[in-house]
Design a protein around this motif. Structure first.
Motif, short mmCIF file in Angstrom:
data_model
loop_
_atom_site.label_atom_id
_atom_site.label_comp_id
_atom_site.label_asym_id
_atom_site.label_seq_id
_atom_site.Cartn_x
_atom_site.Cartn_y
_atom_site.Cartn_z
N TRP A 262 34.07 38.35 49.57
CA TRP A 262 34.16 38.01 48.53
C TRP A 262 33.44 36.45 48.06
CZ3 TRP A 262 34.80 39.95 43.61
CH2 TRP A 262 34.89 39.14 42.42
N LEU B 56 36.82 45.63 48.28
CA LEU B 56 35.22 45.24 47.42
C LEU B 56 34.80 45.83 46.19
CD1 LEU B 56 33.14 43.04 48.08
CD2 LEU B 56 32.13 44.56 49.72
N SER C 165 36.96 45.29 43.32
CA SER C 165 36.69 44.06 42.81
C SER C 165 35.47 43.65 42.18
CB SER C 165 37.12 42.93 43.98
OG SER C 165 38.27 43.11 44.42
N SER C 166 34.26 44.30 42.86
CA SER C 166 32.91 44.21 42.32
C SER C 166 32.87 44.90 40.87
CB SER C 166 31.93 44.58 43.29
OG SER C 166 32.06 46.07 43.20
N LEU D 282 38.36 40.29 40.38
CA LEU D 282 39.61 39.80 41.42
C LEU D 282 40.79 40.53 41.02
CD1 LEU D 282 38.88 36.37 42.72
CD2 LEU D 282 38.87 38.64 44.02
#
Length: 454
Positions: free
Chosen positions: A286, A409, A412-413, A417
């Motif tokens: 991140w 990931l 979150s992407s 978050l």
């Protein structure tokens, strides 16, 4: 082929046992401290390999192997290849248990660690996409699968031997010893990458600097091989095999006898593994992808956090012996669930927030991870403990660690978050459910025993 001509490691084991007989003294027992050293060296080797590959999956492979996919896409592809080892581990366990039964423990461990070392060092010689095209990704996947098969075969039973030698009132302390390999492996791997990232230009690092940690991993594997063989071939360890207390049984036999406990054992550590990635692999990806911060600075923060994690693992042994391993796991899972609520804000809160996130996260991780495997593994029957413990470890890594960087990931992407916090919360819930199921299973077995006696 007759038994007399079947290739075996028995002569190697006899020679090593004779060579080290002086360390067994007159009582013929392996000292618990010697077992602990062997366990720590073996686990440190395994975790060092893990973190070297994981860090490279963030700072090297997206640019070297997957430049066509972009920064985020390349990292996701790197994490997909990362997961292949965990899919291959159970296959490696089944294969090498068969080798163990046919050719001996020394042959099994030597072959597995040779395969692990070869697969690891092969990555260090890997050409990039610009040189051989998509073949670079194919080779990376092949080497990663080789690592996974080897890790499945590298199970040596030393953790089980250590548990069997633990005094009744010190089981929590002995259960945490194998887990010390994680922070030690992370500290060494992070220090190596931080050194090369800091001292080399970006071009030199991507050309040749990143390869050195993989050479170091190969050297550590060689040291680990001899350290573990030193214990495995001693007379007292052989005696445990002879009395069937640590005898490998076929995978299907262990699954048939211990299936429910193996399944529970695979899910019980999910809170630990979710936290494990929330403070190691995921935040590095991140920070590298979505902030202007250099990876060197964050690797140094990870080293500080890992030091707190090491102390926290030690503390878990003391707390578990005082309050019980299941109790400590349940409390820390609840703590991780609470932490998930403000973890995203901390990670996104600048330098102070990141440091607070890492230190508090590693403290929680150490308390949880230090006892993650003890409660369920101790419930396996002695006849099945060797194979069942290996399978439980494989499946726990597969479900808890294999796809965790990829999943964390990606979500979150896509969703920010806050989604990583939800992922962490789901792991904590799984642990609490698995611990409850394990308690109910033990209670049911106890009721059946009482009914049979009546």
């Amino acid at each position: 082929m007759s038994a007399s001509t079947t290739p075996s490691s028995e002569s190697l084991e006899r020679d090593a046992a004779a060579l080290h007989a002086r360390h067994d003294h007159s009582h013929g027992k392996v000292d618990a401290g010697e077992i602990a050293i062997g366990v720590i060296i073996g686990r440190t080797s395994e975790f060092f390999d893990f973190f070297v590959y994981a860090i490279a999956s963030v700072v090297v492979f997206p640019q070297l192997i997957f430049p066509f996919a972009g920064a985020i896409g390349g990292t996701l592809l790197s994490f997909a290849v990362f997961a292949l080892a965990f899919l291959a581990r159970p296959l490696g366990t089944a294969l090498f248990i068969a080798i163990d039964q046919k050719f001996g423990r020394g042959a099994k461990l030597t072959t597995a660690l040779f395969l692990l070392g070869t697969s690891t060092v092969a990555v260090a010689f890997l050409p990039g996409y610009e040189t051989i095209g998509i073949a670079a990704a194919v080779l990376l996947a092949v080497f990663r699968i080789g690592q996974g098969v080897a890790l499945g075969g590298a199970w040596d039973g030393l953790a089980s031997l250590l548990a069997l030698n633990a005094p009744e009132n010190r089981r929590g302390w002995y259960a945490m010893i194998p887990q010390l390999g994680a922070p030690i492996g992370l500290i060494v791997a992070s220090a190596l990458f931080a050194f090369f990232l800091n001292t080399l230009s970006a071009a030199d690092f991507l050309d040749w600097g990143w390869r050195y940690p993989f050479f170091v991993a190969f050297a550590i594997n060689v040291v680990a091989l001899f350290a573990r063989l030193r214990i495995v071939v001693t007379p007292s360890f052989q005696k445990l095999f002879e009395t069937r207390e640590l005898q490998p049984v076929p995978v299907h036999t262990a699954v048939k006898a211990e299936g429910p406990r193996i399944a529970i054992g695979a899910f019980a550590p999910l809170a630990s593994f979710a936290m494990f990635h929330m403070v190691t692999v995921f935040p590095l990806s991140w920070v590298f992808l979505f902030t202007q911060e250099t990876p060197v600075r964050f690797l140094l923060i990870e080293m500080v956090g890992a030091a707190f994690g090491l102390l926290s693992i030690l503390a878990s042994g003391l707390l578990a012996d005082r309050y019980g391993r299941r109790t400590l796991l349940a409390i820390t899972a609840a703590g991780i669930a609470a932490f998930s609520g403000f973890a995203p804000q901390l990670l996104n809160g600048g330098a102070i927030g990141e440091l607070t996130f890492m230190i508090s996260g590693f403290i929680l991780l150490g308390l949880s991870f230090g006892q993650a495997s003890g409660p369920v593994a101790s419930s396996f029957s002695l006849a099945n403990r060797y194979t069942a413990s290996a399978l439980t470890s494989d499946l726990a890594w597969l479900f808890g660690a294999g796809f965790a960087p990829l999943a964390a990931l990606w979500i979150s992407s896509q969703f920010g978050l806050i989604a990583a916090g939800a992922y962490l919360l789901s792991g904590a819930i799984c642990t609490l459910v698995a611990l409850w199921m394990n308690r109910e299973l033990a209670r049911s077995a106890s009721d059946k025993q009482r009914a049979a006696k009546a």
